[in-house]
Design a protein around this motif. Structure first.
Motif, mmCIF file in Angstrom:
data_model
loop_
_atom_site.group_PDB
_atom_site.id
_atom_site.type_symbol
_atom_site.label_atom_id
_atom_site.label_comp_id
_atom_site.label_asym_id
_atom_site.label_seq_id
_atom_site.Cartn_x
_atom_site.Cartn_y
_atom_site.Cartn_z
ATOM 1 N N MET A 89 0.022 -10.732 11.159
ATOM 2 C CA MET A 89 0.127 -9.349 10.730
ATOM 3 C C MET A 89 0.609 -9.519 9.300
ATOM 4 S SD MET A 89 1.372 -5.710 12.166
ATOM 5 C CE MET A 89 0.274 -5.480 13.474
ATOM 6 N N VAL A 90 -0.087 -9.247 8.291
ATOM 7 C CA VAL A 90 0.707 -9.338 7.009
ATOM 8 C C VAL A 90 0.238 -8.495 6.091
ATOM 9 C CG1 VAL A 90 -1.252 -11.032 6.003
ATOM 10 C CG2 VAL A 90 0.813 -11.055 4.813
ATOM 11 N N TYR A 91 1.168 -7.560 5.403
ATOM 12 C CA TYR A 91 0.889 -6.802 4.328
ATOM 13 C C TYR A 91 1.558 -6.923 2.928
ATOM 14 C CZ TYR A 91 -1.782 -3.393 6.987
ATOM 15 O OH TYR A 91 -2.705 -2.588 7.607
ATOM 16 N N GLN A 92 0.614 -7.087 1.719
ATOM 17 C CA GLN A 92 1.302 -7.081 0.647
ATOM 18 C C GLN A 92 1.856 -5.982 -0.075
ATOM 19 O OE1 GLN A 92 1.338 -10.136 -0.483
ATOM 20 N NE2 GLN A 92 0.150 -10.980 1.116
ATOM 21 N N ARG A 93 2.840 -5.812 -0.846
ATOM 22 C CA ARG A 93 3.327 -4.667 -1.358
ATOM 23 C C ARG A 93 2.269 -3.658 -1.944
ATOM 24 N NH1 ARG A 93 8.016 -2.683 -3.150
ATOM 25 N NH2 ARG A 93 9.174 -4.674 -2.318
ATOM 26 N N TYR A 94 1.336 -4.160 -2.850
ATOM 27 C CA TYR A 94 0.432 -3.247 -3.256
ATOM 28 C C TYR A 94 -0.642 -2.603 -2.196
ATOM 29 C CZ TYR A 94 -3.791 -6.285 -2.311
ATOM 30 O OH TYR A 94 -4.741 -7.164 -1.796
ATOM 31 N N GLU A 95 -0.636 -3.482 -1.263
ATOM 32 C CA GLU A 95 -1.623 -2.676 0.093
ATOM 33 C C GLU A 95 -0.893 -1.450 0.709
ATOM 34 O OE1 GLU A 95 -4.051 -5.849 2.117
ATOM 35 O OE2 GLU A 95 -2.227 -6.470 1.981
ATOM 36 N N VAL A 96 0.236 -1.532 0.748
ATOM 37 C CA VAL A 96 1.557 -0.627 1.461
ATOM 38 C C VAL A 96 1.455 0.375 0.394
ATOM 39 C CG1 VAL A 96 3.417 0.172 2.485
ATOM 40 C CG2 VAL A 96 2.303 -2.397 2.908
ATOM 41 N N GLU A 97 1.691 0.397 -0.892
ATOM 42 C CA GLU A 97 1.823 1.058 -1.886
ATOM 43 C C GLU A 97 0.634 2.169 -2.144
ATOM 44 O OE1 GLU A 97 4.996 -0.946 -4.907
ATOM 45 O OE2 GLU A 97 3.057 -1.010 -5.279
ATOM 46 N N ARG A 98 -0.648 1.510 -2.248
ATOM 47 C CA ARG A 98 -1.491 2.285 -2.412
ATOM 48 C C ARG A 98 -1.878 3.327 -1.194
ATOM 49 N NH1 ARG A 98 -6.652 -2.230 -2.628
ATOM 50 N NH2 ARG A 98 -6.499 -2.920 -0.379
ATOM 51 N N ILE A 99 -1.899 2.829 -0.167
ATOM 52 C CA ILE A 99 -2.333 3.542 1.191
ATOM 53 C C ILE A 99 -1.036 4.698 1.351
ATOM 54 C CG2 ILE A 99 -0.962 2.240 2.954
ATOM 55 C CD1 ILE A 99 -4.408 4.049 3.506
ATOM 56 N N SER A 101 6.437 -4.554 9.920
ATOM 57 C CA SER A 101 6.818 -3.338 10.002
ATOM 58 C C SER A 101 8.111 -2.794 8.984
ATOM 59 C CB SER A 101 6.879 -2.837 11.259
ATOM 60 O OG SER A 101 5.545 -2.564 11.937
ATOM 61 N N GLN A 102 9.027 -3.756 8.942
ATOM 62 C CA GLN A 102 10.204 -3.248 8.363
ATOM 63 C C GLN A 102 9.906 -3.102 6.654
ATOM 64 O OE1 GLN A 102 13.426 -2.491 9.833
ATOM 65 N NE2 GLN A 102 13.488 -1.710 7.723
ATOM 66 N N PHE A 103 8.768 -3.921 6.550
ATOM 67 C CA PHE A 103 8.357 -4.197 5.036
ATOM 68 C C PHE A 103 7.744 -2.816 4.538
ATOM 69 C CE2 PHE A 103 5.124 -5.386 2.196
ATOM 70 C CZ PHE A 103 5.805 -5.628 1.105
ATOM 71 N N TRP A 104 6.754 -2.426 5.667
ATOM 72 C CA TRP A 104 5.850 -1.511 5.456
ATOM 73 C C TRP A 104 6.825 -0.174 5.513
ATOM 74 C CZ3 TRP A 104 0.665 -0.123 6.227
ATOM 75 C CH2 TRP A 104 0.334 1.291 6.351
ATOM 76 N N ARG A 105 7.891 0.057 6.082
ATOM 77 C CA ARG A 105 8.494 1.020 6.243
ATOM 78 C C ARG A 105 9.450 1.181 4.869
ATOM 79 N NH1 ARG A 105 12.528 4.055 10.652
ATOM 80 N NH2 ARG A 105 10.747 3.423 11.559
ATOM 81 N N ASP A 106 10.126 -0.035 4.367
ATOM 82 C CA ASP A 106 10.886 -0.075 3.319
ATOM 83 C C ASP A 106 9.739 0.311 1.986
ATOM 84 O OD1 ASP A 106 12.875 -0.914 4.612
ATOM 85 O OD2 ASP A 106 12.493 -3.150 4.088
ATOM 86 N N VAL A 107 8.677 -0.018 1.895
ATOM 87 C CA VAL A 107 7.906 0.129 0.732
ATOM 88 C C VAL A 107 7.412 1.758 0.868
ATOM 89 C CG1 VAL A 107 5.550 -0.126 -0.398
ATOM 90 C CG2 VAL A 107 7.095 -2.115 0.426
ATOM 91 N N VAL A 108 7.163 2.443 1.986
ATOM 92 C CA VAL A 108 6.658 3.661 2.185
ATOM 93 C C VAL A 108 8.060 4.569 1.674
ATOM 94 C CG1 VAL A 108 6.217 5.655 3.656
ATOM 95 C CG2 VAL A 108 5.016 3.352 3.988
ATOM 96 N N VAL A 109 9.199 4.293 1.907
ATOM 97 C CA VAL A 109 10.252 4.926 1.436
ATOM 98 C C VAL A 109 10.546 4.704 -0.012
ATOM 99 C CG1 VAL A 109 13.033 4.884 1.708
ATOM 100 C CG2 VAL A 109 11.605 4.696 3.779
ATOM 101 N N GLY A 110 10.232 3.815 -0.692
ATOM 102 C CA GLY A 110 10.335 3.441 -1.938
ATOM 103 C C GLY A 110 9.456 4.375 -2.689
ATOM 104 N N VAL A 111 7.919 4.233 -2.338
ATOM 105 C CA VAL A 111 7.074 5.057 -2.947
ATOM 106 C C VAL A 111 7.488 6.933 -3.010
ATOM 107 C CG1 VAL A 111 4.682 5.832 -2.817
ATOM 108 C CG2 VAL A 111 5.266 3.389 -2.641
#
Ligand code: NAD
Ligand code: IPM
Ligand code: MN
Length: 359
Positions: A161-171, A198-208
């Motif tokens: 399970m991997v997410y890149q920053r750009y993938e989380v930012e755009r969704i 998931s921690q990464f996902w959350r951090d990126v969502v919070v940032g956007v």
């Protein structure tokens, strides 16, 4: 002007719900000054049988060239079946994933709505289901569905399970932009108490959120609790944004709120051509009996009219006709008496009279 639609009927009930939907679209067309050019293409198990692969090149090319792609559902029975014994890359499900990736449709909109007056169709208390209008926004081209390495060996199974920053930012941007046009609330669902991804996902969502969408309300739920809260109090939710795997599971769960998996539609956006398909699968257990519920595909076609073809008035009319037909007498999966053909005829009968203005 004619809209060119690539049609992928798929397998088992796929062609049944697609036939119903094309019939309704043809009836709708003259009333809204619409013209469709439907091209039916091999996809799924039938394409494996005829071409040795689930997503032949001819289908990929036709989908890229179309104004929109309308899909039924593909796949074989859940148990032992020749299609399920093929190497992973030749399987039907790899064709489905391949099509999403090919079109670049990373944003999968899965609305869950209980139409006014239809809350009695829910197995939940009507008072709980009433007024449900939430959107599961599922990331569709990343996460554990596509992560490498991945294998099933004699003594080890592995998925990544991997997410890149750009993938989380755009969704995340799609989630916040969509919420601004709805009730202004986003719930991000993850498992950040356990998973680094998931921690990464959350951090990126919070940032956007902080930098671009501070006006939108944002909260977070762990996926296990989210599963419970969504059925306990569905009206608490507006936009639920989550990764590929969690979104797959939560959307089937949420189908219980309106009463059947057969009614949930989806639109997959973010590429040059949109993909419109019901949330359900090919339902081999009921195929050929004339009882497949076409509502998920009909409402997907309405999303196609609205998001892909800019025909909002025609989309509204189609949704209203579906609602009317459901209120009269729904399909058997919802406890009604109508099969696919009778329900489809009722939707056509409920369409507004031919109107001179284009929609
Ligand atoms: P499924 O969604 O096909 O069926 C689950 C249950 O819901 C079954 O009892 C079925 O009868 C019922 N159901 C589904 N759609 C219905 C409808 N329109 N009307 C009435 N009842 C309906 O899920 P499954 O059985 O787990 O999977 C069957 C196959 O479909 C598998 O090969 C799977 O990989 C595939 N699948 C394809 C898609 C797709 O094409 N996008 C989506 C999900 C599953
Ligand atoms: C869906 C289906 C697909 C998915 C499968 C059949 C590949 O379950 O569209 O929800 O997991 O995305
Ligand atoms: Mn699914």
């Amino acid at each position: 002007m004619s809209h060119s639609i690539a049609v992928l009927p798929g397998d088992f009930i796929g062609p049944e719900v697609i036939d119903a939907t094309l019939e309704v679209l043809q009836a709708l067309a003259p009333r809204y000054g619409l013209a469709f050019e439907f091209t039916s293409l091999p996809f799924g198990g039938n394409a494996i049988d005829r071409f040795g692969e689930p997503l032949p090149q001819v289908t990929k090319d036709a989908c890229s060239a179309a104004d929109a792609v309308l899909m039924g559902s593909a796949g074989g029975p859940v148990g032992d079946h020749p299609w399920n014994r093929l190497p992973r890359e030749k399987r039907v499900e790899s064709g489905i994933l391949g099509l999403r990736k090919h079109l670049g449709v990373f944003a999968n909109l899965r609305p869950v709505k209980v139409f006014d007056g239809l809350e009695h169709l829910s197995p939940l208390k009507a008072s709980v289901a009433k007024g449900t209008d939430l959107l599961i926004l599922r990331e569709l081209t990343g996460g554990i569905y596509f992560g490498k390495p991945s294998h099933a060996r004699d003594d080890e199974g592995l998925s990544t399970m991997v997410y890149q920053r750009y993938e989380v930012e755009r969704i995340a941007r799609v989630a916040f932009e969509t919420a601004r046009k709805r009730k202004g609330r986003v719930t991000s669902v993850d498992k950040s108490n356990v998973l680094d991804v998931s921690q990464f996902w959350r951090d990126v969502v919070v940032g956007v959120h902080a930098s671009e969408f501070p006006d939108v309300e944002l909260d977070h739920l762990y996926v296990d609790n989210a599963a419970m809260q969504i059925v306990r109090a569905p009206t608490d939710f507006d936009v639920v944004v989550t990764g590929n795997l969690f979104g797959d599971i939560l959307s089937d769960l949420a189908a219980v709120i309106p009463g059947s998996l057969g009614v949930l539609p989806s639109a997959s956006l973010g590429g040059s051509v949109g993909l419109y398909e019901p949330v359900h699968g090919s339902a081999p257990d009921i195929a050929g009996q004339g009882v497949a519920n076409p509502v998920g595909t009909l409402l997907s076609a309405a999303m196609m009219l609205r998001h892909g073809l800019d025909r909002g008035a025609a989309a509204d009319a189609l949704e209203a006709a579906v609602q009317t037909a459901l209120a009269e007498d729904p399909t058997v999966d919802l406890g009604g008496s109508r099969g696919t053909a009778a329900f489809t005829a009722a939707v056509i009968a409920a369409l507004p009279a031919p109107a001179p203005a284009a929609g």
